[in-house]
Design a protein around this motif. Structure first.
Motif, mmCIF file in Angstrom:
data_model
loop_
_atom_site.group_PDB
_atom_site.id
_atom_site.type_symbol
_atom_site.label_atom_id
_atom_site.label_comp_id
_atom_site.label_asym_id
_atom_site.label_seq_id
_atom_site.Cartn_x
_atom_site.Cartn_y
_atom_site.Cartn_z
ATOM 1 N N SER A 125 21.301 -1.333 -36.119
ATOM 2 C CA SER A 125 19.853 -1.492 -35.989
ATOM 3 C C SER A 125 19.349 -0.738 -34.771
ATOM 4 C CB SER A 125 19.484 -2.973 -35.857
ATOM 5 O OG SER A 125 19.930 -3.484 -34.623
ATOM 6 N N ARG A 126 18.042 -0.481 -34.756
ATOM 7 C CA ARG A 126 17.443 0.202 -33.602
ATOM 8 C C ARG A 126 17.544 -0.651 -32.345
ATOM 9 N NH1 ARG A 126 14.350 4.578 -34.225
ATOM 10 N NH2 ARG A 126 13.148 4.050 -32.356
ATOM 11 N N GLU A 127 17.415 -1.975 -32.506
ATOM 12 C CA GLU A 127 17.514 -2.865 -31.355
ATOM 13 C C GLU A 127 18.920 -2.786 -30.743
ATOM 14 O OE1 GLU A 127 16.184 -3.636 -34.223
ATOM 15 O OE2 GLU A 127 14.062 -3.812 -33.618
ATOM 16 N N GLN A 128 19.918 -2.787 -31.600
ATOM 17 C CA GLN A 128 21.292 -2.702 -31.105
ATOM 18 C C GLN A 128 21.540 -1.347 -30.452
ATOM 19 O OE1 GLN A 128 24.308 -2.841 -34.117
ATOM 20 N NE2 GLN A 128 25.895 -3.488 -32.686
ATOM 21 N N ARG A 136 14.525 0.997 -24.322
ATOM 22 C CA ARG A 136 13.719 0.290 -25.301
ATOM 23 C C ARG A 136 13.805 1.017 -26.649
ATOM 24 N NH1 ARG A 136 9.829 -3.158 -23.774
ATOM 25 N NH2 ARG A 136 8.519 -2.476 -25.514
ATOM 26 N N PRO A 137 13.655 0.284 -27.752
ATOM 27 C CA PRO A 137 13.713 0.938 -29.063
ATOM 28 C C PRO A 137 12.669 2.039 -29.236
ATOM 29 C CG PRO A 137 13.917 -1.436 -29.307
ATOM 30 C CD PRO A 137 13.563 -1.180 -27.874
ATOM 31 N N ASP A 138 11.534 1.919 -28.509
ATOM 32 C CA ASP A 138 10.480 2.923 -28.628
ATOM 33 C C ASP A 138 10.435 3.850 -27.418
ATOM 34 O OD1 ASP A 138 9.712 1.025 -26.817
ATOM 35 O OD2 ASP A 138 7.671 0.788 -27.571
ATOM 36 N N ALA A 139 11.578 3.992 -26.721
ATOM 37 C CA ALA A 139 11.622 4.839 -25.536
ATOM 38 C C ALA A 139 11.383 6.303 -25.907
ATOM 39 C CB ALA A 139 12.975 4.692 -24.838
ATOM 40 N N PRO A 140 10.805 7.093 -25.008
ATOM 41 C CA PRO A 140 10.601 8.522 -25.279
ATOM 42 C C PRO A 140 11.929 9.236 -25.512
ATOM 43 C CG PRO A 140 9.325 7.804 -23.376
ATOM 44 C CD PRO A 140 10.250 6.685 -23.719
ATOM 45 N N ARG A 141 11.857 10.365 -26.222
ATOM 46 C CA ARG A 141 13.059 11.138 -26.547
ATOM 47 C C ARG A 141 13.841 11.522 -25.289
ATOM 48 N NH1 ARG A 141 14.798 14.131 -30.847
ATOM 49 N NH2 ARG A 141 12.972 13.379 -31.990
ATOM 50 N N GLY A 142 13.124 11.965 -24.269
ATOM 51 C CA GLY A 142 13.813 12.386 -23.051
ATOM 52 C C GLY A 142 14.579 11.254 -22.389
ATOM 53 N N VAL A 143 14.012 10.056 -22.425
ATOM 54 C CA VAL A 143 14.688 8.898 -21.833
ATOM 55 C C VAL A 143 15.963 8.564 -22.604
ATOM 56 C CG1 VAL A 143 14.465 6.426 -21.371
ATOM 57 C CG2 VAL A 143 12.554 7.960 -20.886
ATOM 58 N N ILE A 144 15.854 8.629 -23.940
ATOM 59 C CA ILE A 144 17.027 8.320 -24.774
ATOM 60 C C ILE A 144 18.146 9.328 -24.515
ATOM 61 C CG2 ILE A 144 17.845 8.193 -27.158
ATOM 62 C CD1 ILE A 144 15.019 7.224 -27.926
ATOM 63 N N GLU A 145 17.793 10.608 -24.483
ATOM 64 C CA GLU A 145 18.813 11.631 -24.267
ATOM 65 C C GLU A 145 19.434 11.501 -22.875
ATOM 66 O OE1 GLU A 145 16.792 15.275 -25.067
ATOM 67 O OE2 GLU A 145 16.981 15.065 -27.244
ATOM 68 N N ALA A 146 18.599 11.194 -21.877
ATOM 69 C CA ALA A 146 19.134 11.031 -20.524
ATOM 70 C C ALA A 146 20.067 9.822 -20.447
ATOM 71 C CB ALA A 146 17.981 10.874 -19.532
ATOM 72 N N GLN A 180 26.034 7.842 -31.935
ATOM 73 C CA GLN A 180 25.403 7.317 -33.142
ATOM 74 C C GLN A 180 24.133 6.534 -32.790
ATOM 75 O OE1 GLN A 180 28.382 5.007 -35.106
ATOM 76 N NE2 GLN A 180 29.732 6.760 -35.505
ATOM 77 N N ALA A 181 24.215 5.765 -31.714
ATOM 78 C CA ALA A 181 23.053 4.987 -31.291
ATOM 79 C C ALA A 181 21.883 5.897 -30.941
ATOM 80 C CB ALA A 181 23.418 4.105 -30.097
ATOM 81 N N ALA A 182 22.168 6.966 -30.190
ATOM 82 C CA ALA A 182 21.101 7.908 -29.830
ATOM 83 C C ALA A 182 20.550 8.596 -31.069
ATOM 84 C CB ALA A 182 21.640 8.937 -28.838
ATOM 85 N N ASN A 183 21.434 8.983 -31.993
ATOM 86 C CA ASN A 183 20.973 9.623 -33.230
ATOM 87 C C ASN A 183 20.050 8.705 -34.018
ATOM 88 O OD1 ASN A 183 22.423 11.924 -32.699
ATOM 89 N ND2 ASN A 183 24.191 11.334 -33.919
ATOM 90 N N LEU A 184 20.406 7.409 -34.052
ATOM 91 C CA LEU A 184 19.578 6.458 -34.789
ATOM 92 C C LEU A 184 18.192 6.347 -34.166
ATOM 93 C CD1 LEU A 184 19.205 4.264 -36.921
ATOM 94 C CD2 LEU A 184 20.259 2.641 -35.355
ATOM 95 N N LEU A 185 18.135 6.261 -32.847
ATOM 96 C CA LEU A 185 16.841 6.138 -32.175
ATOM 97 C C LEU A 185 16.014 7.412 -32.297
ATOM 98 C CD1 LEU A 185 17.861 4.244 -28.902
ATOM 99 C CD2 LEU A 185 16.713 3.312 -30.909
ATOM 100 N N LEU A 186 16.693 8.560 -32.313
ATOM 101 C CA LEU A 186 15.980 9.827 -32.382
ATOM 102 C C LEU A 186 15.705 10.267 -33.810
ATOM 103 C CD1 LEU A 186 17.922 11.696 -29.566
ATOM 104 C CD2 LEU A 186 15.588 10.846 -29.443
#
Length: 200
Positions: A125-128, A136-146, A180-186
């Protein structure tokens, strides 16, 4: 439901205060024992009285009986207020426990990743996924990648030389789960990693 219970508690408490301080009769200063004696005497006289005297005695009896019942009304109102507050508190505790359980489920995999000896669970899931990366599940792309790069840097394969092969394999699995987690969020099938993430 919790709001309703709190409202009932406030109304019942307000009614108890109203009865205690504003509902007064000429007999408010009498004790319950004295009121009981007065009721008996006035009842005896009322049964034998007639005309205006009977009406006056009836009014007095009514006031005496209202005064006798006033403490019971206050206790009943306070009891309702107390039970309602306890119910609201119980619901609050139940909801807090459910939220804690939900948070535990969401962050369980994150705790597993903190332990290199654990085998990570798949991301479902996105939460996981957000919990694994610490965003956060709705974090910006740059934050997720960092966040991904920071997590991968802690599990740099170049630092695994000389470790037990089983432990090394588990750390590599953790890297895969984080990716995988980053791919799911992005919303991407593949996510380019830093050079350090490709070394073995």
């Amino acid at each position: 439901m919790r709001t309703l219970l709190v409202l009932i508690a406030l109304l019942a408490g307000g009614y108890a205060g109203y009865v205690a301080f504003f509902v007064k009769t000429p007999y408010s200063s009498y004790s319950q024992a004295q009121l009981g004696q007065l009721e008996d005497e006035y009842t005896r006289q009322y049964l034998s009285a007639e005309g205006d005297e009977s009406e006056a005695l009836r009014v007095s009896l009514t006031l005496i009986r209202e005064e006798l019942a006033r403490p019971l009304h206050m206790k009943a109102a306070l009891g309702v207020a107390g039970l309602s507050l306890l119910g609201a508190l119980a619901l609050t505790l139940v909801r807090s426990r459910r939220r804690a359980d939900t948070a535990q489920d969401a962050y369980g995999s994150s705790q597993e990743l903190a332990d290199p000896s654990s085998t990570p669970a798949p991301v479902v899931s996105r939460e996981q996924a957000a919990a694994l990366l610490g965003v956060r599940p709705d974090a910006p792309r740059g934050v997720i990648e960092a966040a991904l790069q920071a997590q991968l840097a802690e599990r740099d394969p170049s630092l695994l030389h000389g470790l037990d092969p089983t432990l090394r394999q588990r750390v590599l699995q953790q890297r895969e789960v984080l990716t995988q987690a980053a791919n799911l969020l992005l919303g991407r099938q593949e996510l380019p990693l830093s050079d350090g993430s490709s070394r073995s």
